[in-house]
Motif scaffolding. Structure first.
Motif, mmCIF file in Angstrom:
data_model
loop_
_atom_site.group_PDB
_atom_site.id
_atom_site.type_symbol
_atom_site.label_atom_id
_atom_site.label_comp_id
_atom_site.label_asym_id
_atom_site.label_seq_id
_atom_site.Cartn_x
_atom_site.Cartn_y
_atom_site.Cartn_z
ATOM 1 N N THR A 196 0.887 -1.378 -0.100
ATOM 2 C CA THR A 196 -0.024 -0.008 -0.026
ATOM 3 C C THR A 196 0.915 1.246 -0.001
ATOM 4 O O THR A 196 0.297 2.439 -0.217
ATOM 5 N N LEU A 211 -7.478 -2.692 -5.829
ATOM 6 C CA LEU A 211 -7.456 -1.180 -5.736
ATOM 7 C C LEU A 211 -8.717 -0.264 -5.225
ATOM 8 O O LEU A 211 -8.667 0.581 -4.475
ATOM 9 N N GLU A 212 -9.955 -0.913 -5.646
ATOM 10 C CA GLU A 212 -11.077 -0.316 -5.472
ATOM 11 C C GLU A 212 -11.931 -0.762 -4.112
ATOM 12 O O GLU A 212 -12.771 0.088 -3.572
ATOM 13 N N ASP A 213 -11.486 -1.561 -3.448
ATOM 14 C CA ASP A 213 -11.735 -1.924 -2.123
ATOM 15 C C ASP A 213 -11.856 -0.931 -1.156
ATOM 16 O O ASP A 213 -10.489 -0.379 -0.988
ATOM 17 N N PRO A 214 -12.823 -0.577 -0.508
ATOM 18 C CA PRO A 214 -12.669 0.397 0.588
ATOM 19 C C PRO A 214 -11.370 0.430 1.603
ATOM 20 O O PRO A 214 -10.686 1.406 2.029
ATOM 21 N N ASP A 215 -11.183 -0.753 1.974
ATOM 22 C CA ASP A 215 -10.101 -0.932 3.180
ATOM 23 C C ASP A 215 -8.793 -0.965 2.609
ATOM 24 O O ASP A 215 -7.713 -0.332 3.237
ATOM 25 N N ARG A 218 -8.278 0.952 -0.137
ATOM 26 C CA ARG A 218 -8.031 2.414 -0.538
ATOM 27 C C ARG A 218 -7.693 3.134 0.706
ATOM 28 O O ARG A 218 -6.770 4.077 0.736
ATOM 29 N N ALA A 219 -8.211 2.891 2.023
ATOM 30 C CA ALA A 219 -8.109 3.337 3.216
ATOM 31 C C ALA A 219 -6.716 3.229 3.578
ATOM 32 O O ALA A 219 -6.101 4.103 4.211
ATOM 33 N N MET A 274 -4.105 2.751 1.457
ATOM 34 C CA MET A 274 -3.370 3.473 0.610
ATOM 35 C C MET A 274 -3.262 5.111 1.245
ATOM 36 O O MET A 274 -2.128 5.720 1.105
ATOM 37 N N ARG A 275 -4.378 5.606 1.628
ATOM 38 C CA ARG A 275 -4.146 6.977 2.185
ATOM 39 C C ARG A 275 -3.405 6.947 3.435
ATOM 40 O O ARG A 275 -2.778 8.156 3.745
ATOM 41 N N ASP A 292 -6.776 -3.827 -10.350
ATOM 42 C CA ASP A 292 -7.593 -2.617 -10.383
ATOM 43 C C ASP A 292 -8.707 -2.908 -9.522
ATOM 44 O O ASP A 292 -9.182 -1.875 -8.898
#
Length: 458
Positions: free
Chosen positions: A383, A448-452, A454-455, A457-458, A445
């Motif tokens: 991530t 990468l769109e999974d909410p957990d 993405r979280a 990654m932030r 791809d």
């Protein structure tokens, strides 16, 4: 439906290898119905590219008619012959001779097993016998490498250095020891090949000293590329350097080529990449392309002669009912023909294409590392590329990535630490290799769109 009935029979009665037994009761089985070339079809008619060749083993691809005919012919003519009592069969004798002729250096003697795990067990017994025959029974300590895999038998699982193979089994045994992996992507000394090699040599020497010196250490076990640990490729020169240390200290060097053998990395045996001749070598999987069970232990002249002279007129008390099984040997001979009639060369070309395609995924936000050799490869998901932060455990990367790839028509090995492993059949076409890469990109791809994710990654 028949498939539903079979799923329930499987759920109720069949114990699956390396599985959560309760978890499998809940999830049930994915039934495979048929296969051809590099494609498998499940019971629902869903077609998938097998990017993992079964379990790193169907190197020749599915449905090779020459192999099927060889097995059928042998089953009609002589379905079984024991190797006990001085008996044998033509296919086993021919196979041993062909393998010895093609093995590195003086690995001129072949003992056949049912697979990789009992091949490793056999080496342990041969190592013990060897040192007893040399009058050095105190050399009884064994060393292997963290994140290595050497089978799932009681003894082999102790040489294996993966936690799930030890937990609850009272392993490793007290004579089984480990040194750190060469794992370049996450090595404490960094990624410089010479630094990794120097650190491994220093640790091996230190471990030998800790165990009482070289006169206590019997053998060192290593895979040319660590498979089940996450497809960990050593830096160039690592294998040959470790082999040289063992030779200097009179410690047997055992190469486990159960995964890497028979064209998986390019040559017939991965040891050839660095001109290494081990004292013993284990193989299985690609030996018969997974069509029937068979493994083999290759013994060098000096190991064989020492054991033979030590035994004298007495029997060497080690044997299996199905050792040198004539049907397995006939299959292996037919598979060897395929390798030498163009399959190895195709594997080299497709391996280069696979590595180039996976390297093309390096710019994906989730890809931290791409590694491999030939038709054996992995990408490691992170991530944060700079910090090399793995996917969060809560994202269950092994389950999620495998399931998603399956829906996308691709079979891969998804490791718990967020590594995706590849070992396609050597018969793959350019289009099939490209499809493996594209279906991987689609899977990344979607992940990468999974909410957990993405979280994280932030």
């Amino acid at each position: 439906m028949l498939s539903n009935s079979l799923i329930e029979q499987d759920r109720a009665h069949l114990v699956h290898p390396v599985a959560s037994w309760r978890g499998h009761e809940q999830s049930g089985v994915r039934l495979l119905k048929s296969a051809k070339g590099a494609t498998v079809t499940d019971a629902e008619g869903h077609q998938l590219l097998d990017g993992f060749a079964g379990l790193w083993c169907v190197n020749a691809g599915y449905g090779q008619e020459s192999v099927i005919e060889a097995a059928t012919r042998q089953m009609r003519e002589l379905p079984y012959a024991t190797g006990y009592f001085g008996l044998g069969s033509e296919p086993a004798a021919r196979l041993a001779a062909r393998l010895a002729d093609r093995a590195p250096g003086d690995l001129n003697h072949v003992y056949f097993t049912l697979g990789g795990s009992d091949a490793v067990d056999s080496t342990v017994r041969f190592v013990r016998y060897y040192w007893h025959a040399r009058g050095l029974p105190q050399k009884d300590q064994f060393i292997s490498v963290q994140q290595g895999y050497h089978g799932s038998s009681t003894v082999g699982a102790g040489l294996t250095a993966l936690p799930s193979f030890h937990a609850g089994f009272s392993l490793p045994l007290d004579w089984q020891h480990k040194i750190s992996s060469h794992y370049a992507y996450r090595n404490p000394v960094g990624t410089d090949p010479q630094a990794i090699i120097a650190a491994s040599v220093a640790e091996l020497r230190a471990r030998i000293d800790q165990l009482g010196g070289a006169d206590r250490v019997a053998a060192f076990y290593v895979e040319p590329i660590q498979g089940s640990g996450g497809v960990l490729v050593p830096p160039p020169g690592w294998i040959s350097t470790m082999r040289a240390v063992c030779k200097e200290l009179d410690i047997l060097f055992i190469a486990d080529e159960v995964i890497t053998g028979f064209g998986r990395t390019g040559p017939l045996f991965a040891c050839e990449d660095e001109g290494v001749v081990p004292d013993m070598m284990t193989t299985a999987k690609g030996l018969t392309s997974g069509y029937v069970p068979m493994g083999a232990v290759f013994l060098s002249d000096h190991v064989y002669d020492t054991i033979a002279d030590g035994a004298g007129a007495a029997a060497v008390g080690h044997g299996y009912t199905y050792s040198a099984h004539p049907v397995s040997a006939a299959v292996a001979l037919a598979v060897l023909d395929l390798y030498e009639d163009g399959l190895l060369e195709n594997g080299r070309r497709m391996g280069a294409r696979l590595m180039a395609g996976l390297q093309g995924l390096s710019d994906h936000p989730l890809v931290g590392n791409v590694r491999g050799r030939g038709m054996l490869a992995a990408i490691e998901l992170v991530t944060d590329k700079d910090a090399k932060t793995p996917l969060p455990a809560a994202a269950a990367p092994a389950t999620r990535v495998f399931d998603r790839a399956w829906r996308n028509g691709l079979v891969v090995r998804a490791f718990a630490q967020g590594v995706i492993g590849y070992a396609p059949p050597l018969c793959c076409t350019e289009a099939e290799i490209d499809a493996i890469v594209e279906r991987t990109r689609l899977t990344l791809d979607q992940t990468l769109e999974d909410p957990d994710v993405r979280a994280a990654m932030r």
